[in-house]
Design an enzyme around this catalytic site. Structure first.
Site, PDB file in Angstrom:
ATOM      1  N   ASN A   1       0.875  -1.178   0.000  1.00 36.95           N
ATOM      2  CA  ASN A   1       0.000   0.000   0.000  1.00 36.95           C
ATOM      3  C   ASN A   1       0.914   1.232   0.000  1.00 36.95           C
ATOM      4  OD1 ASN A   1      -1.800   2.037   0.461  1.00 36.95           O
ATOM      5  ND2 ASN A   1      -2.419   1.353   2.510  1.00 36.95           N
ATOM      6  N   TRP A   2       1.071   1.814  -1.179  1.00 39.87           N
ATOM      7  CA  TRP A   2       2.019   2.927  -1.327  1.00 39.87           C
ATOM      8  C   TRP A   2       1.507   4.199  -0.651  1.00 39.87           C
ATOM      9  CZ3 TRP A   2       4.420   3.013  -6.962  1.00 39.87           C
ATOM     10  CH2 TRP A   2       4.905   1.732  -7.261  1.00 39.87           C
ATOM     11  N   LYS A   3       0.235   4.189  -0.270  1.00 35.31           N
ATOM     12  CA  LYS A   3      -0.407   5.392   0.303  1.00 35.31           C
ATOM     13  C   LYS A   3      -0.180   6.582  -0.637  1.00 35.31           C
ATOM     14  CE  LYS A   3      -0.251   3.276   4.804  1.00 35.31           C
ATOM     15  NZ  LYS A   3      -0.195   3.396   6.250  1.00 35.31           N
TER      16      LYS A   3
ATOM     17  N   GLY B   1       2.396   2.286  11.265  1.00 32.82           N
ATOM     18  CA  GLY B   1       3.359   3.381  11.369  1.00 32.82           C
ATOM     19  C   GLY B   1       4.051   3.414  12.717  1.00 32.82           C
TER      20      GLY B   1
ATOM     21  N   GLU C   1      -5.475  -4.902  10.361  1.00 37.59           N
ATOM     22  CA  GLU C   1      -4.487  -3.864  10.644  1.00 37.59           C
ATOM     23  C   GLU C   1      -4.860  -3.143  11.933  1.00 37.59           C
ATOM     24  OE1 GLU C   1      -2.259  -2.566   6.805  1.00 37.59           O
ATOM     25  OE2 GLU C   1      -3.973  -1.270   7.097  1.00 37.59           O
TER      26      GLU C   1
ATOM     27  N   SER D   1       3.491  -2.161  10.634  1.00 41.91           N
ATOM     28  CA  SER D   1       4.922  -2.224  10.984  1.00 41.91           C
ATOM     29  C   SER D   1       5.587  -3.560  10.651  1.00 41.91           C
ATOM     30  CB  SER D   1       5.123  -1.854  12.454  1.00 41.91           C
ATOM     31  OG  SER D   1       4.611  -0.552  12.687  1.00 41.91           O
TER      32      SER D   1
ATOM     33  N   HIS E   1      -9.499   1.173   4.416  1.00 40.11           N
ATOM     34  CA  HIS E   1      -8.268   1.345   5.200  1.00 40.11           C
ATOM     35  C   HIS E   1      -8.564   2.282   6.375  1.00 40.11           C
ATOM     36  CE1 HIS E   1      -4.230   2.494   6.382  1.00 40.11           C
ATOM     37  NE2 HIS E   1      -3.832   1.380   5.796  1.00 40.11           N
TER      38      HIS E   1
ATOM     39  N   GLY F   1       2.890  -0.791   4.485  1.00 37.64           N
ATOM     40  CA  GLY F   1       2.898   0.630   4.142  1.00 37.64           C
ATOM     41  C   GLY F   1       4.302   1.113   3.855  1.00 37.64           C
TER      42      GLY F   1
HETATM   43  P1  13P Z   1       3.099   0.441   7.961  1.00 34.43           P
HETATM   44  O1  13P Z   1       3.582  -0.831   7.305  1.00 34.43           O
HETATM   45  O2  13P Z   1       3.880   1.642   7.524  1.00 34.43           O
HETATM   46  O3  13P Z   1       2.989   0.321   9.440  1.00 34.43           O
HETATM   47  O4  13P Z   1       1.617   0.713   7.405  1.00 34.43           O
HETATM   48  C1  13P Z   1       0.702  -0.311   7.440  1.00 34.43           C
HETATM   49  C2  13P Z   1      -0.470   0.038   6.607  1.00 34.43           C
HETATM   50  O5  13P Z   1      -1.217   0.943   6.928  1.00 34.43           O
HETATM   51  C3  13P Z   1      -0.668  -0.717   5.361  1.00 34.43           C
HETATM   52  O6  13P Z   1      -1.932  -0.508   4.830  1.00 34.43           O
END
Ligand code: 13P
Length: 253
Positions: free
Chosen positions: A9-11, A173, A167, A213, A96, A234
């Site tokens: 998920n590149w956000k 994060g 999640e 994470s 999400h 992420g």
């Molecule tokens: P991180 O891997 O940066 O903790 O983010 C997880 C996430 O929100 C994936 O959709």
């Protein structure tokens, strides 16, 4: 054994298409060196053509991070399921926690999007997760309600083709992921709730991903002890060296 899934998920990253191409090139490069893991790149909409329509590319699938539930019409700024499908996307992330919490996406919207994605032939990756993890089990009750509401109205035939991404919001994060033992317990609970709605047989085949994470250091333990079918990542999804190591670590389990 079905393949493990590594969904990136590149956000809202990266800021240029050159960087998007560079990140995607690393997905393609590592994909030919792994055999037990399927990679799914979910970039921002504007980069989907870069990752979906590459000729001869079969090893990396592509997905979107969201979509609208209506199929066409006067919905300024929205993207329809069929637009994604026509661009070659196979998957779509729905609900999400960042959309639920920052953009006001409700369980009702999530369920409408899930149904619309299924109708369009996209595989929905539905995100669920609690904000805080208590020790008295209230988070399980929260999850049960969130799953039931997010999948409300979904026909059984469609439920056979969805993916749930667990999640926990507090682990996104963060410095550390949830403990593998706790992930295992919660993943089992999710399957149990799913079985209550759609039956045991459908639940047995439900892929449950973990997100929050994940990195190459904790991936193997989470997969083997946590008993999940893969990850939704992420930060590591756009961190080229980290992503490559993560894909390799997963593939060795
Ligand atoms: P991180 O891997 O940066 O903790 O983010 C997880 C996430 O929100 C994936 O959709």
């Amino acid at each position: 054994m079905s393949k493990k899934l590594l969904v990136g998920n590149w956000k809202m990253n990266p800021q240029t298409s050159d960087d998007a191409k560079r990140i995607f090139a690393s997905y393609k490069k590592i994909s030919v060196k792994i055999s037990k893991t399927v990679l799914i790149a979910c970039p921002p909409f504007v980069y989907l053509p870069l990752v979906s329509l590459t000729k001869g590319q079969k090893k990396v699938l592509s997905g979107a991070q969201d979509m609208f539930f209506e199929s066409e019409g006067a919905y300024t700024g929205e993207i329809s399921p069929r637009m994604l499908k026509n661009l070659g996307a196979s998957h779509v992330i729905i609900g999400h926690s960042e959309r639920r919490n920052k953009m006001g996406e409700t369980d009702e919207i999530v369920s409408k999007k899930t149904i619309a994605a299924s109708v369009a032939g996209l595989i929905p990756i539905i995100c669920v997760g609690e904000a805080t993890h208590d020790n008295d089990g209230a988070y399980l009750e929260f999850l049960r309600n969130q799953i039931k509401a997010s999948l409300s109205g979904l026909p059984i035939a469609a439920a056979k083709k969805i993916i749930i991404a667990y999640e926990p919001i507090w682990a996104i994060g963060a410095a550390e992921a949830m403990k593998p033992e706790d992930i295992r317990e919660t993943a089992l609970f999710i399957k149990k709730v799913f079985a209550d709605i759609f039956g045991q047989e459908v639940a047995l085949n439900l892929p449950v991903l973990y997100g929050g994470s994940v990195n190459w250091r904790n991936a193997a333990d989470i997969l083997s002890i946590g008993q999940v079918d893969g990850f939704l990542v992420g930060r590591e999804s756009v961190n080229v060296p980290g992503f490559i190591e993560l894909a390799k670590a997963m593939d060795q389990v």
